[in-house]
Design a protein around this motif. Structure first.
Motif, PDB file in Angstrom:
ATOM      1  N   LYS A 169       0.840  -1.209   0.000  1.00  8.93           N
ATOM      2  CA  LYS A 169       0.000   0.000   0.000  1.00  8.93           C
ATOM      3  C   LYS A 169       0.874   1.257   0.000  1.00  8.93           C
ATOM      4  O   LYS A 169       0.552   2.247  -0.677  1.00  8.93           O
ATOM      5  N   LYS A 170       1.979   1.232   0.754  1.00 13.29           N
ATOM      6  CA  LYS A 170       2.881   2.385   0.786  1.00 13.29           C
ATOM      7  C   LYS A 170       3.492   2.622  -0.597  1.00 13.29           C
ATOM      8  O   LYS A 170       3.576   3.761  -1.069  1.00 13.29           O
ATOM      9  N   ASN A 171       3.929   1.548  -1.233  1.00  9.89           N
ATOM     10  CA  ASN A 171       4.532   1.660  -2.563  1.00  9.89           C
ATOM     11  C   ASN A 171       3.511   2.166  -3.586  1.00  9.89           C
ATOM     12  O   ASN A 171       3.834   2.988  -4.450  1.00  9.89           O
ATOM     13  N   SER A 172       2.284   1.677  -3.486  1.00 12.87           N
ATOM     14  CA  SER A 172       1.242   2.095  -4.424  1.00 12.87           C
ATOM     15  C   SER A 172       0.934   3.585  -4.285  1.00 12.87           C
ATOM     16  O   SER A 172       0.704   4.285  -5.283  1.00 12.87           O
ATOM     17  N   LYS A 173       0.954   4.090  -3.045  1.00 13.57           N
ATOM     18  CA  LYS A 173       0.710   5.519  -2.839  1.00 13.57           C
ATOM     19  C   LYS A 173       1.828   6.363  -3.454  1.00 13.57           C
ATOM     20  O   LYS A 173       1.579   7.448  -3.985  1.00 13.57           O
ATOM     21  N   LYS A 174       3.044   5.872  -3.381  1.00 17.08           N
ATOM     22  CA  LYS A 174       4.161   6.604  -3.971  1.00 17.08           C
ATOM     23  C   LYS A 174       4.030   6.656  -5.496  1.00 17.08           C
ATOM     24  O   LYS A 174       4.359   7.665  -6.128  1.00 17.08           O
ATOM     25  N   TRP A 175       3.557   5.581  -6.082  1.00 15.35           N
ATOM     26  CA  TRP A 175       3.320   5.586  -7.521  1.00 15.35           C
ATOM     27  C   TRP A 175       2.206   6.571  -7.897  1.00 15.35           C
ATOM     28  O   TRP A 175       2.310   7.271  -8.909  1.00 15.35           O
ATOM     29  N   LYS A 176       1.138   6.624  -7.102  1.00 20.30           N
ATOM     30  CA  LYS A 176       0.056   7.578  -7.361  1.00 20.30           C
ATOM     31  C   LYS A 176       0.600   9.007  -7.347  1.00 20.30           C
ATOM     32  O   LYS A 176       0.202   9.847  -8.163  1.00 20.30           O
ATOM     33  N   HIS A 177       1.505   9.274  -6.435  1.00 20.49           N
ATOM     34  CA  HIS A 177       2.113  10.604  -6.337  1.00 20.49           C
ATOM     35  C   HIS A 177       2.906  10.933  -7.602  1.00 20.49           C
ATOM     36  O   HIS A 177       2.793  12.029  -8.155  1.00 20.49           O
ATOM     37  N   VAL A 178       3.715   9.974  -8.059  1.00 25.17           N
ATOM     38  CA  VAL A 178       4.539  10.205  -9.241  1.00 25.17           C
ATOM     39  C   VAL A 178       3.671  10.391 -10.493  1.00 25.17           C
ATOM     40  O   VAL A 178       3.979  11.212 -11.365  1.00 25.17           O
ATOM     41  N   MET A 179       2.577   9.660 -10.580  1.00 24.24           N
ATOM     42  CA  MET A 179       1.726   9.718 -11.772  1.00 24.24           C
ATOM     43  C   MET A 179       0.795  10.920 -11.779  1.00 24.24           C
ATOM     44  O   MET A 179       0.195  11.243 -12.809  1.00 24.24           O
ATOM     45  N   ALA A 180       0.651  11.608 -10.641  1.00 24.40           N
ATOM     46  CA  ALA A 180      -0.274  12.740 -10.553  1.00 24.40           C
ATOM     47  C   ALA A 180       0.190  13.893 -11.439  1.00 24.40           C
ATOM     48  O   ALA A 180       1.392  14.091 -11.672  1.00 24.40           O
ATOM     49  N   ASP A 181      -0.759  14.665 -11.918  1.00 20.34           N
ATOM     50  CA  ASP A 181      -0.455  15.817 -12.766  1.00 20.34           C
ATOM     51  C   ASP A 181      -0.198  17.085 -11.958  1.00 20.34           C
ATOM     52  O   ASP A 181       0.131  18.129 -12.511  1.00 20.34           O
ATOM     53  N   ASN A 182      -0.349  17.004 -10.661  1.00 19.94           N
ATOM     54  CA  ASN A 182      -0.149  18.160  -9.786  1.00 19.94           C
ATOM     55  C   ASN A 182       1.295  18.654  -9.894  1.00 19.94           C
ATOM     56  O   ASN A 182       2.244  17.881  -9.771  1.00 19.94           O
ATOM     57  N   VAL A 183       1.471  19.947 -10.087  1.00 21.23           N
ATOM     58  CA  VAL A 183       2.817  20.518 -10.255  1.00 21.23           C
ATOM     59  C   VAL A 183       3.629  20.451  -8.970  1.00 21.23           C
ATOM     60  O   VAL A 183       4.847  20.641  -8.990  1.00 21.23           O
ATOM     61  N   ASN A 184       2.982  20.215  -7.839  1.00 26.56           N
ATOM     62  CA  ASN A 184       3.684  20.173  -6.556  1.00 26.56           C
ATOM     63  C   ASN A 184       4.173  18.782  -6.191  1.00 26.56           C
ATOM     64  O   ASN A 184       4.653  18.565  -5.075  1.00 26.56           O
ATOM     65  N   THR A 185       4.064  17.835  -7.087  1.00 29.03           N
ATOM     66  CA  THR A 185       4.500  16.473  -6.808  1.00 29.03           C
ATOM     67  C   THR A 185       5.849  16.203  -7.473  1.00 29.03           C
ATOM     68  O   THR A 185       6.223  16.850  -8.452  1.00 29.03           O
ATOM     69  N   TRP A 186       6.577  15.225  -6.920  1.00 25.55           N
ATOM     70  CA  TRP A 186       7.845  14.817  -7.512  1.00 25.55           C
ATOM     71  C   TRP A 186       7.585  14.071  -8.812  1.00 25.55           C
ATOM     72  O   TRP A 186       6.540  13.464  -9.011  1.00 25.55           O
ATOM     73  N   ASN A 187       8.568  14.097  -9.709  1.00 25.94           N
ATOM     74  CA  ASN A 187       8.491  13.343 -10.960  1.00 25.94           C
ATOM     75  C   ASN A 187       8.998  11.911 -10.810  1.00 25.94           C
ATOM     76  O   ASN A 187       8.838  11.096 -11.718  1.00 25.94           O
ATOM     77  N   PHE A 188       9.631  11.630  -9.681  1.00 28.80           N
ATOM     78  CA  PHE A 188      10.161  10.301  -9.404  1.00 28.80           C
ATOM     79  C   PHE A 188      10.104  10.105  -7.897  1.00 28.80           C
ATOM     80  O   PHE A 188       9.584  10.955  -7.171  1.00 28.80           O
ATOM     81  N   ASP A 189      10.610   8.990  -7.408  1.00 28.13           N
ATOM     82  CA  ASP A 189      10.579   8.688  -5.977  1.00 28.13           C
ATOM     83  C   ASP A 189      11.669   7.664  -5.690  1.00 28.13           C
ATOM     84  O   ASP A 189      11.903   6.758  -6.491  1.00 28.13           O
ATOM     85  N   SER A 190      12.325   7.804  -4.558  1.00 26.47           N
ATOM     86  CA  SER A 190      13.408   6.869  -4.219  1.00 26.47           C
ATOM     87  C   SER A 190      12.952   5.418  -4.222  1.00 26.47           C
ATOM     88  O   SER A 190      13.722   4.517  -4.564  1.00 26.47           O
ATOM     89  N   PHE A 191      11.713   5.168  -3.850  1.00 24.80           N
ATOM     90  CA  PHE A 191      11.230   3.792  -3.788  1.00 24.80           C
ATOM     91  C   PHE A 191      11.086   3.169  -5.173  1.00 24.80           C
ATOM     92  O   PHE A 191      11.010   1.948  -5.297  1.00 24.80           O
ATOM     93  N   LEU A 192      11.072   3.983  -6.209  1.00 25.33           N
ATOM     94  CA  LEU A 192      11.019   3.438  -7.574  1.00 25.33           C
ATOM     95  C   LEU A 192      12.373   2.905  -8.007  1.00 25.33           C
ATOM     96  O   LEU A 192      12.486   2.245  -9.045  1.00 25.33           O
ATOM     97  N   ASP A 193      13.415   3.175  -7.195  1.00 26.57           N
ATOM     98  CA  ASP A 193      14.727   2.609  -7.478  1.00 26.57           C
ATOM     99  C   ASP A 193      14.781   1.117  -7.141  1.00 26.57           C
ATOM    100  O   ASP A 193      15.757   0.449  -7.475  1.00 26.57           O
ATOM    101  N   PHE A 194      13.749   0.601  -6.481  1.00 27.32           N
ATOM    102  CA  PHE A 194      13.634  -0.841  -6.282  1.00 27.32           C
ATOM    103  C   PHE A 194      12.986  -1.440  -7.529  1.00 27.32           C
ATOM    104  O   PHE A 194      11.781  -1.311  -7.730  1.00 27.32           O
ATOM    105  N   ASN A 195      13.765  -2.071  -8.381  1.00 30.14           N
ATOM    106  CA  ASN A 195      13.194  -2.652  -9.593  1.00 30.14           C
ATOM    107  C   ASN A 195      14.123  -3.693 -10.204  1.00 30.14           C
ATOM    108  O   ASN A 195      15.311  -3.754  -9.882  1.00 30.14           O
TER     109      ASN A 195
END
Length: 330
Positions: free
Chosen positions: A102-128
């Protein structure tokens, strides 16, 4: 020690006597990637909708439902295995698998959001787990068709981003020289297996024809070195494999401690080391995020699949679940 142990959750098998080529008859010494899951059946279904080319692995001796469920699939040509086991036989410890998902899924939602105040990436996406592929088109087409279907919910849709990066070993302090013949421009697709803690990356030096239909970010870091996978390179295999495993990536909070463990204990070789001291870093563009980043790529003796470790600032993640907390709970 717990931090270092969690870095090896990929559940790899390493043998140091013979240099394996990476076929079903002569398999890679790192033969699989394993991520714990709360729903093996869900991840099995998603794997077949993410990978255009995939086979079932023979697991007839395992009985689903006894002490757990399994997700065991493998790639054609290489027989590299992708596992996502689910078990209720043992206590999950301080961090439940479904909570982490659930934590990882929320981080993906943040990255995919169109809001200008969100990050374009996330440290947790480095797990792959990363694969070289002949063409990204089959993947984009498959994912877009899947998301267009009306039979699933929004939470079940595939979330993915494109990453443009350049192969560059400039100012590299590693122990192995790079091949100037390796293509410079690369495109990666990073996808989240829905509701899980599983991220897959597919990379190619061929620009996808559906490029304009995707969300792209630019990274300033090389995402593979191919130095241990050079005889032959994945794209020069005689069998013409369309997909080949190349790299495991993990986010870390202490890159120097990680390097020391893999070099001193695992006897690994440095393949890409652009930030050799704690004062060195690369400003990773990430479409304006400009994150100071340290990274290294290594490989264990007689193996071809690389390990990449990435250290970014602790604040570079969405939500209240940090990488340090994750490592402490493990």
């Amino acid at each position: 020690m717990s931090q270092l142990l969690c870095l090896f959750v990929c559940c790899c098998m390493i043998i140091i006597d013979v240099y394996a080529y990476g076929t079903c008859d002569d398999g890679y010494h790192i033969e699989k990637n394993t991520i714990a899951t709360s729903d093996s059946h869900r991840d099995y279904y998603n794997a077949y909708n993410i990978f255009p080319y995939l086979d079932d692995q023979d697991a007839s001796r395992f009985v689903d439902g006894m002490c757990g469920d399994q997700m065991k699939v493998q790639l054609p040509d290489t027989c590299f295995k992708v596992h996502a086991p689910q078990t209720w036989e043992h206590d999950s410890g301080l961090l439940d698998v479904d909570v982490l998902e659930k934590k990882n899924s929320k981080k993906w939602k943040h990255v995919m959001a169109d809001n200008v105040n969100t990050w374009n990436f996330d440290s947790f996406l480095d797990f792959n787990m990363a694969f070289w592929v002949q063409s990204l088109d089959d993947y984009v087409d498959k994912w877009q068709n899947f998301n267009a279907e009306a039979m699933h919910t929004e939470d079940d849709e595939f979330e993915y981003i494109g990453i443009e990066w350049q192969y560059s070993m400039v100012d590299d302090a590693s122990e192995v020289e790079s091949d100037p013949a390796i293509p410079t421009q690369w495109w990666s697709l990073l996808i989240h297996s829905p509701q899980s803690n599983i991220n897959y990356e597919f990379m190619s030096f061929v620009r996808p024809s559906l490029y304009e239909n995707l969300k792209w970010i630019t990274s300033s870091i090389s995402r593979a070195s191919f130095k241990a996978h050079s005889d032959p390179y994945p794209w020069n295999r005689e069998d013409g494999a369309r997909i080949v495993p190349v790299r495991l990536s993990r986010a870390v909070t202490d890159l120097d401690a990680t390097i020391n463990f893999y070099v001193d204990v695992m006897e690994s070789t440095l393949l890409y080391h652009p930030t050799p001291t704690s004062r060195d870093f690369i400003w990773d563009d990430l479409n304006g995020d400009n994150i100071p980043t340290r990274t290294v790529i290594l490989h264990a003796p007689s193996t071809q699949i690389e390990f990449q470790f990435v250290q970014r600032p602790l604040w570079y993640t969405a939500g209240d679940f940090s990488l340090r907390e994750y490592q402490q709970l493990l």
